[in-house]
Design a protein around this motif. Structure first.
Motif: not given
Length: 215
Positions: A54-57, A64-84, A86-88
């Motif tokens: 948890i501390a690592g994530e 990664l949140e720093r990239l939002r300044v450049q217009g990036a979109q950041v997602f955390h814990d995206v659920e897939g098919e029986s997996f997730n 961590d970040h997109v």
């Protein structure tokens, strides 16, 4: 259960008028205490691993949140098919799937991992779990998902990050998968040539967020 067992024991002794048997009770107690101690130790170790993860994530997410300044979109814990995932990160330079791997640092020596473009090794031996294959599969899944949703073939790069570890990989920028310390990740992403226009970044982020909302 212990209280019931004690009551049954005392009633049995009273009814059958038997003498106490401390040896048998002590043996049973020793077995129970040993099993309980083993489970407690195992539980504490598992809790430590979870806490470390948890501390690592969280640390990676802050970088990664720093990239939002450049217009990036950041997602955390995206659920897939029986997996997730961590970040997109959807950035003008591309789409990135980031998997955070936490490992306890060695008591002695430099916390260093080696990446040869195929395997991640610690002291010459491949680490458990094969994270490179894992992030490759996650990247393929996300690429197919976005391609099906947008009608465009989109490149997705897999990234494995190890908080607190130094990564020895001279050709990291040329490999299909990046293996990095999270501190270096924003710089790596920013230094890549632009592939998308700002409106494309928002479009792909919209399609991903729409998938997340339908879960």
């Amino acid at each position: 259960m212990v209280a019931v067992a004690l009551a049954v024991t005392e009633w049995s002794r009273w009814y059958f008028d038997t003498a106490p048997n401390p040896i048998l009770v002590s043996v049973i107690a020793s077995v129970v205490v040993a099993i309980a101690a083993w489970k407690i130790i195992r539980g504490l170790r598992a809790a430590k691993t979870v806490k470390l993860g948890i501390a690592g994530e969280k640390a990676v997410g802050q970088f990664l949140e720093r990239l939002r300044v450049q217009g990036a979109q950041v997602f955390h814990d995206v659920e897939g098919e029986s997996f997730n995932l961590d970040h997109v990160v959807i950035h003008r330079s591309g789409i990135y799937v980031i998997e955070t791997k936490t490992m306890s640092k060695p008591e002695k020596g430099k916390p260093e991992l080696e990446f040869d473009g195929i395997q991640i090794k610690y002291r010459g031996k491949p680490i458990k779990g094969d994270p490179v294959t894992q992030v490759n599969a996650a990247s393929y899944w996300l690429g197919e998902l976005l391609s099906e949703s947008t009608g465009r073939k989109l490149p997705v790069r897999g990234v494995v990050v190890y908080p607190g570890w130094y990564i020895n990989s001279p050709d990291t920028r040329r490999t299909k998968v990046w293996v990095l310390n999270p501190k270096a990740l924003p710089t790596f992403i920013e230094s890549q040539p632009s592939q998308f226009e700002p409106e494309d970044v928002h479009l792909y982020a919209y399609h991903l967020s729409r998938f997340i909302r339908t879960l």
